[in-house]
Design a protein around this motif. Structure first.
Motif, mmCIF file in Angstrom:
data_model
loop_
_atom_site.group_PDB
_atom_site.id
_atom_site.type_symbol
_atom_site.label_atom_id
_atom_site.label_comp_id
_atom_site.label_asym_id
_atom_site.label_seq_id
_atom_site.Cartn_x
_atom_site.Cartn_y
_atom_site.Cartn_z
ATOM 1 N N GLU A 86 0.825 -1.211 0.000
ATOM 2 C CA GLU A 86 0.000 0.000 0.000
ATOM 3 C C GLU A 86 0.861 1.264 0.000
ATOM 4 O OE1 GLU A 86 -2.380 -0.540 3.485
ATOM 5 O OE2 GLU A 86 -3.171 -2.442 2.766
ATOM 6 N N GLY A 87 2.121 1.167 -0.399
ATOM 7 C CA GLY A 87 3.022 2.308 -0.452
ATOM 8 C C GLY A 87 3.408 2.856 0.907
ATOM 9 N N ARG A 88 3.186 2.074 1.989
ATOM 10 C CA ARG A 88 3.451 2.631 3.310
ATOM 11 C C ARG A 88 4.203 1.704 4.264
ATOM 12 N NH1 ARG A 88 0.753 0.457 7.084
ATOM 13 N NH2 ARG A 88 -0.941 -0.920 6.528
ATOM 14 N N THR A 89 4.159 0.381 4.059
ATOM 15 C CA THR A 89 4.820 -0.528 5.004
ATOM 16 C C THR A 89 5.386 -1.750 4.274
ATOM 17 O OG1 THR A 89 4.595 -1.642 7.141
ATOM 18 C CG2 THR A 89 2.753 -1.871 5.613
ATOM 19 N N LEU A 90 5.975 -2.661 5.026
ATOM 20 C CA LEU A 90 6.563 -3.878 4.478
ATOM 21 C C LEU A 90 5.477 -4.907 4.165
ATOM 22 C CD1 LEU A 90 9.434 -4.240 7.103
ATOM 23 C CD2 LEU A 90 9.682 -3.449 4.762
ATOM 24 N N HIS A 91 5.799 -5.854 3.290
ATOM 25 C CA HIS A 91 4.871 -6.946 2.997
ATOM 26 C C HIS A 91 4.917 -8.011 4.087
ATOM 27 C CE1 HIS A 91 3.342 -5.870 -0.941
ATOM 28 N NE2 HIS A 91 4.543 -5.392 -1.223
ATOM 29 N N PRO A 159 3.925 -9.960 -3.132
ATOM 30 C CA PRO A 159 3.142 -11.075 -3.679
ATOM 31 C C PRO A 159 3.298 -11.185 -5.197
ATOM 32 C CG PRO A 159 1.839 -9.860 -2.092
ATOM 33 C CD PRO A 159 3.124 -9.097 -2.278
ATOM 34 N N ARG A 160 3.440 -10.034 -5.865
ATOM 35 C CA ARG A 160 3.600 -10.040 -7.327
ATOM 36 C C ARG A 160 4.876 -10.786 -7.737
ATOM 37 N NH1 ARG A 160 3.106 -4.386 -9.465
ATOM 38 N NH2 ARG A 160 0.905 -4.875 -9.462
ATOM 39 N N SER A 161 5.993 -10.523 -7.030
ATOM 40 C CA SER A 161 7.253 -11.181 -7.398
ATOM 41 C C SER A 161 7.215 -12.671 -7.060
ATOM 42 C CB SER A 161 8.445 -10.501 -6.714
ATOM 43 O OG SER A 161 8.401 -10.704 -5.324
ATOM 44 N N VAL A 162 6.543 -13.044 -5.966
ATOM 45 C CA VAL A 162 6.421 -14.466 -5.603
ATOM 46 C C VAL A 162 5.585 -15.186 -6.653
ATOM 47 C CG1 VAL A 162 5.498 -16.084 -3.901
ATOM 48 C CG2 VAL A 162 6.723 -14.054 -3.141
ATOM 49 N N ALA A 163 4.463 -14.575 -7.064
ATOM 50 C CA ALA A 163 3.601 -15.179 -8.081
ATOM 51 C C ALA A 163 4.349 -15.319 -9.409
ATOM 52 C CB ALA A 163 2.346 -14.336 -8.270
ATOM 53 N N ALA A 164 5.147 -14.308 -9.767
ATOM 54 C CA ALA A 164 5.912 -14.381 -11.018
ATOM 55 C C ALA A 164 6.947 -15.501 -10.958
ATOM 56 C CB ALA A 164 6.598 -13.046 -11.282
ATOM 57 N N ARG A 165 7.589 -15.667 -9.808
ATOM 58 C CA ARG A 165 8.592 -16.724 -9.651
ATOM 59 C C ARG A 165 7.970 -18.109 -9.764
ATOM 60 N NH1 ARG A 165 11.173 -14.253 -5.323
ATOM 61 N NH2 ARG A 165 10.027 -15.540 -3.869
ATOM 62 N N ARG A 166 6.732 -18.237 -9.269
ATOM 63 C CA ARG A 166 6.050 -19.539 -9.290
ATOM 64 C C ARG A 166 5.216 -19.743 -10.550
ATOM 65 N NH1 ARG A 166 3.599 -19.840 -3.160
ATOM 66 N NH2 ARG A 166 5.555 -19.520 -2.069
ATOM 67 N N SER A 171 -4.004 -13.943 -7.670
ATOM 68 C CA SER A 171 -5.237 -14.448 -7.050
ATOM 69 C C SER A 171 -5.076 -15.903 -6.625
ATOM 70 C CB SER A 171 -6.409 -14.285 -8.007
ATOM 71 O OG SER A 171 -6.128 -14.934 -9.231
ATOM 72 N N ALA A 172 -4.369 -16.704 -7.438
ATOM 73 C CA ALA A 172 -4.118 -18.109 -7.078
ATOM 74 C C ALA A 172 -3.213 -18.195 -5.855
ATOM 75 C CB ALA A 172 -3.492 -18.848 -8.251
ATOM 76 N N LEU A 173 -2.254 -17.284 -5.780
ATOM 77 C CA LEU A 173 -1.344 -17.249 -4.630
ATOM 78 C C LEU A 173 -2.119 -16.910 -3.354
ATOM 79 C CD1 LEU A 173 1.720 -17.303 -3.815
ATOM 80 C CD2 LEU A 173 1.641 -14.837 -4.025
#
Length: 187
Positions: A86-91, A159-166, A171-173
């Protein structure tokens, strides 16, 4: 001055003006010589665009302003992009180490603010992070704390980079994550 050179200088100034720099530490060293002492200065600077990019640099010179300028240039060369939720904290929570410096960074709810010590606070402010809880567990040496903070931030995954790696959709992630939470709740 030629028009092309003027435009190039202006674009460089605009690019440099988008960055915010924070002086973290200045170290004064003395070299004893025949006539007395010769002083030198080392500066540690953190630079960021407050939109998810941050870097740090170290510069040494005989005068403080020159050391800071060198550190600024080194910091701009070492910029890294950090994914923010959200542009404000860590994932997610993460730890980082460098030498004897060890730091823990934790995601925080909105309104928490930056709860961190000096060198780490400078990194988060220039990064543009608004909510984070951080704790330095090892050395209080500012160089090691900044490097440990950067080591932790480099381990941050979106989450975007994890989904791309997998090779799956986000949404599936998220569905897999919910299934995992459900299994833990039923046990």
């Amino acid at each position: 001055m030629a028009r092309g050179a003027r435009d190039r200088d202006r674009s460089r100034e605009e690019r440099d003006s988008e960055f915010v720099d924070k002086l973290v530490h200045i170290n004064r060293v003395a070299k004893v010589v025949k006539g007395g002492r010769r002083f030198g200065f080392a500066a540690l600077v953190v630079v960021g665009d407050q939109k998810g990019r941050v870097g740090f640099g170290h510069g040494k010179a005989r005068e403080v302003p020159e050391a800071i300028r060198k550190a600024n240039e080194a910091a701009k060369r070492s910029l890294v992009r950090v994914p923010l939720r959200e542009g404000r904290t860590l994932h997610h929570d993460v730890t980082g180490r460098h030498g004897a410096g060890r730091v823990q960074l934790r995601a925080a709810p909105p309104g928490t603010g930056i709860i961190a010590g000096g060198p780490m606070r400078a990194v988060f402010e220039t990064l543009g992070m608004q909510d984070v809880v951080a704790k330095s567990l090892g050395s209080s040496n500012p160089y090691n704390m900044v490097r440990a903070t950067f080591a932790a931030l480099k381990n941050q995954d979106s989450p975007r980079s994890v989904a791309a790696r997998r090779n799956i959709k986000i949404s599936a992630l998220q569905a897999r994550r919910r299934e995992g939470d459900g299994e833990a709740a039923t046990e």
